[in-house]
Design a protein around this motif. Structure first.
Motif, PDB file in Angstrom:
ATOM      1  N   THR A 115       0.836  -1.206   0.000  1.00 56.07           N
ATOM      2  CA  THR A 115       0.000   0.000   0.000  1.00 56.07           C
ATOM      3  C   THR A 115       0.864   1.247   0.000  1.00 56.07           C
ATOM      4  N   LYS A 116       1.943   1.220   0.789  1.00 53.13           N
ATOM      5  CA  LYS A 116       2.857   2.361   0.819  1.00 53.13           C
ATOM      6  C   LYS A 116       3.544   2.534  -0.527  1.00 53.13           C
ATOM      7  N   ARG A 117       3.835   1.384  -1.192  1.00 58.28           N
ATOM      8  CA  ARG A 117       4.555   1.450  -2.467  1.00 58.28           C
ATOM      9  C   ARG A 117       3.731   2.154  -3.541  1.00 58.28           C
ATOM     10  N   ILE A 118       2.405   1.984  -3.541  1.00 56.65           N
ATOM     11  CA  ILE A 118       1.585   2.597  -4.577  1.00 56.65           C
ATOM     12  C   ILE A 118       0.972   3.908  -4.119  1.00 56.65           C
ATOM     13  N   SER A 119       1.287   4.300  -2.885  1.00 51.29           N
ATOM     14  CA  SER A 119       0.734   5.547  -2.359  1.00 51.29           C
ATOM     15  C   SER A 119       1.400   6.744  -2.999  1.00 51.29           C
ATOM     16  N   LYS A 120       0.689   7.823  -3.070  1.00 45.01           N
ATOM     17  CA  LYS A 120       1.195   9.045  -3.696  1.00 45.01           C
ATOM     18  C   LYS A 120       2.093   9.836  -2.792  1.00 45.01           C
ATOM     19  N   ASP A 121       1.963   9.695  -1.489  1.00 47.20           N
ATOM     20  CA  ASP A 121       2.463  10.743  -0.602  1.00 47.20           C
ATOM     21  C   ASP A 121       3.154  10.183   0.621  1.00 47.20           C
ATOM     22  N   VAL A 122       3.981   9.144   0.444  1.00 53.17           N
ATOM     23  CA  VAL A 122       4.728   8.612   1.576  1.00 53.17           C
ATOM     24  C   VAL A 122       5.900   9.529   1.840  1.00 53.17           C
ATOM     25  N   VAL A 317      -7.932  17.514 -13.972  1.00 50.81           N
ATOM     26  CA  VAL A 317      -7.845  16.090 -13.648  1.00 50.81           C
ATOM     27  C   VAL A 317      -7.272  15.911 -12.244  1.00 50.81           C
ATOM     28  N   ASP A 318      -7.851  14.983 -11.512  1.00 51.05           N
ATOM     29  CA  ASP A 318      -7.400  14.673 -10.148  1.00 51.05           C
ATOM     30  C   ASP A 318      -6.344  13.566 -10.212  1.00 51.05           C
ATOM     31  N   LEU A 319      -5.118  13.892  -9.843  1.00 49.33           N
ATOM     32  CA  LEU A 319      -4.028  12.916  -9.818  1.00 49.33           C
ATOM     33  C   LEU A 319      -3.753  12.399  -8.401  1.00 49.33           C
ATOM     34  N   SER A 320      -4.429  12.940  -7.411  1.00 47.52           N
ATOM     35  CA  SER A 320      -4.150  12.556  -6.028  1.00 47.52           C
ATOM     36  C   SER A 320      -4.405  11.063  -5.844  1.00 47.52           C
ATOM     37  N   GLY A 321      -3.541  10.419  -5.127  1.00 47.96           N
ATOM     38  CA  GLY A 321      -3.650   8.975  -4.914  1.00 47.96           C
ATOM     39  C   GLY A 321      -2.859   8.156  -5.911  1.00 47.96           C
ATOM     40  N   MET A 322      -2.343   8.794  -6.941  1.00 45.65           N
ATOM     41  CA  MET A 322      -1.565   8.053  -7.942  1.00 45.65           C
ATOM     42  C   MET A 322      -0.116   7.910  -7.497  1.00 45.65           C
ATOM     43  N   SER A 323       0.489   6.785  -7.840  1.00 45.83           N
ATOM     44  CA  SER A 323       1.920   6.610  -7.626  1.00 45.83           C
ATOM     45  C   SER A 323       2.675   7.464  -8.633  1.00 45.83           C
ATOM     46  N   PHE A 324       3.966   7.652  -8.418  1.00 44.44           N
ATOM     47  CA  PHE A 324       4.759   8.467  -9.334  1.00 44.44           C
ATOM     48  C   PHE A 324       4.739   7.931 -10.770  1.00 44.44           C
ATOM     49  N   PRO A 325       4.980   6.636 -11.008  1.00 45.11           N
ATOM     50  CA  PRO A 325       4.968   6.158 -12.399  1.00 45.11           C
ATOM     51  C   PRO A 325       3.618   6.389 -13.081  1.00 45.11           C
ATOM     52  N   VAL A 326       2.522   6.176 -12.346  1.00 48.20           N
ATOM     53  CA  VAL A 326       1.191   6.363 -12.929  1.00 48.20           C
ATOM     54  C   VAL A 326       0.924   7.839 -13.192  1.00 48.20           C
ATOM     55  N   ALA A 327       1.302   8.699 -12.242  1.00 47.09           N
ATOM     56  CA  ALA A 327       1.095  10.138 -12.417  1.00 47.09           C
ATOM     57  C   ALA A 327       1.883  10.665 -13.608  1.00 47.09           C
ATOM     58  N   ARG A 328       3.087  10.153 -13.786  1.00 46.26           N
ATOM     59  CA  ARG A 328       3.915  10.584 -14.918  1.00 46.26           C
ATOM     60  C   ARG A 328       3.252  10.220 -16.238  1.00 46.26           C
ATOM     61  N   GLU A 349      -7.467  25.991 -22.773  1.00 39.97           N
ATOM     62  CA  GLU A 349      -7.764  26.520 -21.444  1.00 39.97           C
ATOM     63  C   GLU A 349      -6.599  26.210 -20.503  1.00 39.97           C
ATOM     64  N   ASP A 350      -6.652  26.792 -19.301  1.00 41.21           N
ATOM     65  CA  ASP A 350      -5.681  26.421 -18.267  1.00 41.21           C
ATOM     66  C   ASP A 350      -5.843  24.941 -17.953  1.00 41.21           C
ATOM     67  N   VAL A 351      -4.730  24.275 -17.700  1.00 39.16           N
ATOM     68  CA  VAL A 351      -4.771  22.878 -17.259  1.00 39.16           C
ATOM     69  C   VAL A 351      -4.536  22.845 -15.751  1.00 39.16           C
ATOM     70  N   THR A 352      -5.480  22.266 -15.028  1.00 31.48           N
ATOM     71  CA  THR A 352      -5.378  22.168 -13.570  1.00 31.48           C
ATOM     72  C   THR A 352      -5.226  20.705 -13.176  1.00 31.48           C
ATOM     73  N   LEU A 353      -4.151  20.391 -12.462  1.00 29.50           N
ATOM     74  CA  LEU A 353      -3.895  19.039 -11.980  1.00 29.50           C
ATOM     75  C   LEU A 353      -3.978  19.045 -10.459  1.00 29.50           C
ATOM     76  N   ILE A 354      -4.875  18.249  -9.941  1.00 32.89           N
ATOM     77  CA  ILE A 354      -5.069  18.174  -8.493  1.00 32.89           C
ATOM     78  C   ILE A 354      -4.154  17.108  -7.924  1.00 32.89           C
ATOM     79  N   THR A 355      -3.268  17.486  -7.019  1.00 27.96           N
ATOM     80  CA  THR A 355      -2.317  16.537  -6.433  1.00 27.96           C
ATOM     81  C   THR A 355      -2.632  16.222  -4.981  1.00 27.96           C
ATOM     82  N   GLY A 356      -3.464  17.048  -4.349  1.00 24.95           N
ATOM     83  CA  GLY A 356      -3.791  16.826  -2.943  1.00 24.95           C
ATOM     84  C   GLY A 356      -2.786  17.481  -2.024  1.00 24.95           C
ATOM     85  N   VAL A 357      -3.187  17.604  -0.771  1.00 24.23           N
ATOM     86  CA  VAL A 357      -2.331  18.192   0.262  1.00 24.23           C
ATOM     87  C   VAL A 357      -1.948  17.100   1.229  1.00 24.23           C
ATOM     88  N   GLY A 358      -0.672  16.874   1.392  1.00 27.36           N
ATOM     89  CA  GLY A 358      -0.182  15.783   2.236  1.00 27.36           C
ATOM     90  C   GLY A 358      -0.095  16.152   3.696  1.00 27.36           C
TER      91      GLY A 358
END
Length: 429
Positions: A115-122, A317-328, A349-358
């Motif tokens: 779970t930690k390995r695929i987490s976005k924000d360890v 687009v909401d990228l929060s919760g994605m691992s680094f390889p998936v987000a890339r 238009e402006d591109v907005t990417l949601i990464t979340g707040v850790g």
């Protein structure tokens, strides 16, 4: 529902003053095992003894299973030792329950790490050495197998599979392979099953022994066992550890039903599959970029990421919760999709990417971002947010520079002017 029925039945018998026996208690303890209620199971076992009712081997087996399902392997082994101390006969069912208790605990540890390995924000600073304090459960599992043989109890496929699971969860690939070979030489009762093969593949994968993992995977097929998603993911992880991009891409295609004689009914990919296969691919080479794009498009099509029923749009687009390889890979997909839309007449238009707040950001004084300043890193910027900003600069030509809105620290924004500049360059090429 069935668990509560069993416990309610025991209460009804007590309330009516009817005579209780080992059967009633064993059924209730078995229900507790299925419901992960190890404390209740041990409480019933104590109550049973205090009532003068002697637990049977089946009772102990159910209680040991309850302990194992609850991660209480020490308590499970203590019950086994109690049986031995009383001179009770310990059969294959009880031994299997004890070995499974060890395997379940080992797998739970591994699941937490996955779970930690695929987490976005360890947080990088949280590199604890919990493993140094964890007892090696695989040794206990092998000891129990040996004790079975000394007691004249013949291990069956479940016995070996549970022991291999314990070895697999803790990366003991040589021990796991040895047990598989013992099973392959055995009779019908001890032939390797899917669980055994998958656990052994996992053990090899964690140790970088990808060739052994692949051999086991093929042996499983030769034995007429259809690999499932867990089996495929175990193999893909071994390929990721070994940086075997070609093999990983081939396995991905097989899971998606593209390979020769492949069948994706039982092995459809999930987010763990996607994380590991993308993690093997270096995005710098042209061939791998094409593969990454192909894999991610398929993942979107299958609803693994950027689902149609989400709130995502073309430009947000909401990228929060994605691992680094998936987000890339997601960034490549999002910007290429926008490029295609503009070519078809869509306005930029402006591109907005949601990464979340850790965690680090929420704990920072004030809890607010500080705009575009590079000091965002010290004010609690999330690892994913900064990673996204970096790859948009490094992976795209011309670089895409993003800002962080003052009151939306969990997002990055590429202005439409920057987007237009990037799109113009792609049209020139």
């Amino acid at each position: 529902k069935n668990i509560q029925k069993a416990l309610s039945l025991l209460d009804v018998v007590k309330d009516k003053g009817m005579k209780l026996d080992a059967y009633f208690y064993t059924a209730a303890i078995d229900a507790c095992a299925k419901g992960n209620m190890w404390r209740k199971a041990l409480s019933l076992l104590d109550e049973m003894r205090q009532s003068g009712i002697e637990p049977t081997g089946f009772t102990y087996s159910a209680a040991i299973s309850a302990c194992g399902n609850g991660g209480q392997w020490e308590r499970g082994l203590e019950l086994l030792y109690q049986m031995r101390g009383k001179g009770m006969e310990i059969n294959v069912i009880t031994y299997n329950a004890a070995i499974a208790a060890l395997a379940n605990t080992a797998k739970k540890r591994t699941s937490t790490k996955t779970t930690k390995r695929i987490s976005k924000d360890v947080e990088e600073s949280s590199s604890s050495n919990d493993g140094d304090r964890e007892e090696e459960l695989w040794k206990h599992a092998l000891d129990l197998l040996e004790q079975m043989k000394k007691d004249g109890v013949v291990p069956d496929a479940y016995s070996y599979s549970a022991a291999i699971s314990a070895c697999g969860a803790e990366g003991r690939w040589e021990e796991a392979l040895n047990l598989i070979k013992i099973m392959q030489r055995g009779g019908r009762r001890s032939r390797p099953n899917k669980i055994a093969y998958t656990a052994a593949i996992s053990a090899c994968g964690r140790s970088g022994e990808w060739e052994h993992a692949m051999e086991l995977f093929n042996d499983m097929k030769k034995d007429g066992l259809q690999p499932d998603r867990v089996s495929y993911n175990a193999l893909l992880y071994s390929l990721r550890v070994a940086d075997k991009a070609d093999e990983a891409y081939e396995i991905w295609n097989e899971m998606c039903g593209r390979g020769e004689d492949s069948d994706d009914r039982w092995s459809t990919p999930d987010i763990i599959t996607l994380t590991d296969v993308l993690g093997t691919l270096d995005p710098k080479g042209k061939k791998n970029k094409q593969r990454i794009d192909d894999i991610f498009r398929e993942a979107v099509k299958r609803g693994i990421v950027i689902r149609e029923d989400s709130l995502d749009s073309l430009w947000e687009v909401d990228l929060s919760g994605m691992s680094f390889p998936v987000a890339r890979a997601a960034c490549r997909f999002i910007f290429n999709r926008g490029l295609q839309a503009v070519r078809e007449g869509e306005a930029v238009e402006d591109v907005t990417l949601i990464t979340g707040v850790g965690v680090s950001h929420r704990n920072a004084p004030g809890g607010q971002g500080r705009g575009n300043d590079e000091q965002d890193r010290s004010s609690g910027a999330t690892a994913l947010r900064e990673y996204i900003r970096q790859i948009l600069r490094d992976d795209f030509d011309p670089p895409i520079y993003c800002s962080v809105p003052q009151y939306a620290a969990g997002t990055v924004v590429a202005s439409k002017e920057i987007m237009q500049k990037w799109i113009d360059q792609q049209n020139v090429e």
